[in-house]
Write an enzyme that holds these catalytic residues in place. Structure first.
Site: not given
Ligand code: PGA
Length: 253
Positions: A9-11, A97, A99, A169, A175, A215, A236-237
């Site tokens: 997931n590149w956000k 998600h 967010e 998650e 993050g 993470s 994510g990251g």
């Molecule tokens: P992260 O994000 O790996 O940067 O913690 C995961 C996500 O939000 O899907």
């Protein structure tokens, strides 16, 4: 056998050009280094989706979107529908998600409508659930997860549910560099499988891929993915670096 999946997931990262370069790099690494039968999904921004889909044509890599509206078309300024995503080659959509829940006020009722639209079009929904730190510390996490899943997904019939992937998650792990321990994640994944079985049946529960997110890095991916009820990850990251991402993909066995 249920499908193993690693989705990146590149956000809100990477311009169109940067996205094309990163997809090309990941495509090469998957071709050269990954021999397993897990599925790799890349989820860039909306802008990059049409060219992302073209870049992975003829490979096993799939493309996902980070969000979608529940209507097919209409006066919904700023929104994009599932049918539009499907038309450019998108086959997966992340819905719910944390967010989106946290910063855009998306609630279970809205997410249920979105999930329904995704599966109705025959795309896979990657439906995210997870508790906040406060909910974990006050031991409300089972209740929170149960509510998110039952209100968000249990309006689907058995056939529709075949297009559901669930991503656990924990919000406190996204993050932050904090990761749920493999045991903490396994406990929730087993619980999710139990409530899916109670709603549908054992067979459907056993066929449902349940991903962990929060993470995940090359260093911890193997111990997380080894858990019996964890079928891969939503990254994510670490998905923004081709080397890290392929090393996480390779942790899928
Ligand atoms: P992260 O994000 O790996 O940067 O913690 C995961 C996500 O939000 O899907």
């Amino acid at each position: 056998m249920r499908q193993k999946i690693v989705a990146g997931n590149w956000k809100m990262h990477k311009s169109l050009e940067e996205s094309q370069a990163l997809i090309t790099e990941i495509r090469g690494l998957v071709r050269d280094e990954y021999r397993g039968d897990g599925k790799v999904v890349i989820v860039p921004t909306f802008l990059a989706l049409p060219s992302a889909a073209r870049l992975v044509e003829g490979t096993e890599i799939e493309i996902g979107a980070q969000n979608a509206h529940y209507e097919d078309q209409g006066a919904f300024t700023g929104e994009i529908s599932v049918s539009m995503l499907k038309a450019v080659g998108v086959t997966n959509v992340i819905i719910g998600h944390s967010e989106r829940r946290q910063y855009f006020g998306e609630n279970n009722a809205l997410l249920a409508a979105k999930a329904k639209s995704v599966v109705r079009h025959g795309l896979k929904v990657i439906f995210c659930v997870g508790e906040t730190l406060e909910q974990r510390e006050s031991k409300q996490y089972f209740r929170v997860i149960e509510e998110q899943i039952s209100q968000g997904l249990f309006g689907l019939d058995r056939k529709e549910f075949a297009n559901v992937v669930i991503a656990y998650e924990p919000v406190w792990a996204i993050g932050t560099g904090l990761t749920a321990t493999p045991e903490q994640a396994q406990e929730i994944h087993a619980y999710i499988r139990k409530i899916v079985s109670a709603q549908y049946n054992d067979e459907i529960a056993n066929e449902t891929s349940i991903l962990y997110g929060g993470s995940v890095k090359p260093e911890n991916a193997t111990s997380i993915f080894m858990q019996p009820d964890i079928d891969g990850g939503l990254i994510g990251g670490a998905a923004l670096k081709a080397r890290d991402f392929i090393d996480i993909v390779k942790a899928m066995r």
